[in-house]
Scaffold this motif. Sequence first.
Motif, PDB file in Angstrom:
ATOM      1  N   GLN A   1       0.708  -1.200   0.027  1.00 39.15           N
ATOM      2  CA  GLN A   1      -0.016  -0.183  -0.032  1.00 39.15           C
ATOM      3  C   GLN A   1       1.044   1.209   0.039  1.00 39.15           C
TER       4      GLN A   1
ATOM      5  N   LYS B   1       0.751   3.975  -3.056  1.00 41.90           N
ATOM      6  CA  LYS B   1       0.641   5.455  -2.721  1.00 41.90           C
ATOM      7  C   LYS B   1       1.761   6.340  -2.956  1.00 41.90           C
TER       8      LYS B   1
ATOM      9  N   ASP C   1      -5.970   7.168  -0.192  1.00 46.15           N
ATOM     10  CA  ASP C   1      -6.270   6.487   1.023  1.00 46.15           C
ATOM     11  C   ASP C   1      -7.642   5.860   0.873  1.00 46.15           C
TER      12      ASP C   1
END
Length: 93
Positions: free
Chosen positions: A5, A9, A74
């Motif tokens: 993640q 990101k 997010d």
Amino acid sequence: FDKFQAAFKDAALKRFGSGWAWLVPGKDKPLAIVSSPNQDNPLMDGGPAPVLGIDVWEHAYYLKYKNLRAAYVDAWWNVVNWDYAGGRFAELK
């Protein structure tokens, strides 16, 4: 998963201006994270078909998130269709 993640990101946030972050089948590893500008995608450079992608053009997030791209990324994790992404990965292996 947390490292994945964070790396995904990071790719989405480092893409200057409009573009995409992608999860693609890798050469040395099962999966790789790449990004592309504007309307480009990994297939345009002869790369592999994406397993998963996030649109980081302003039109994707500006109405709700204004200039908060990180907040958009997010929140995006809450709508990922993991069954479909898993199927794409199995298909592309």
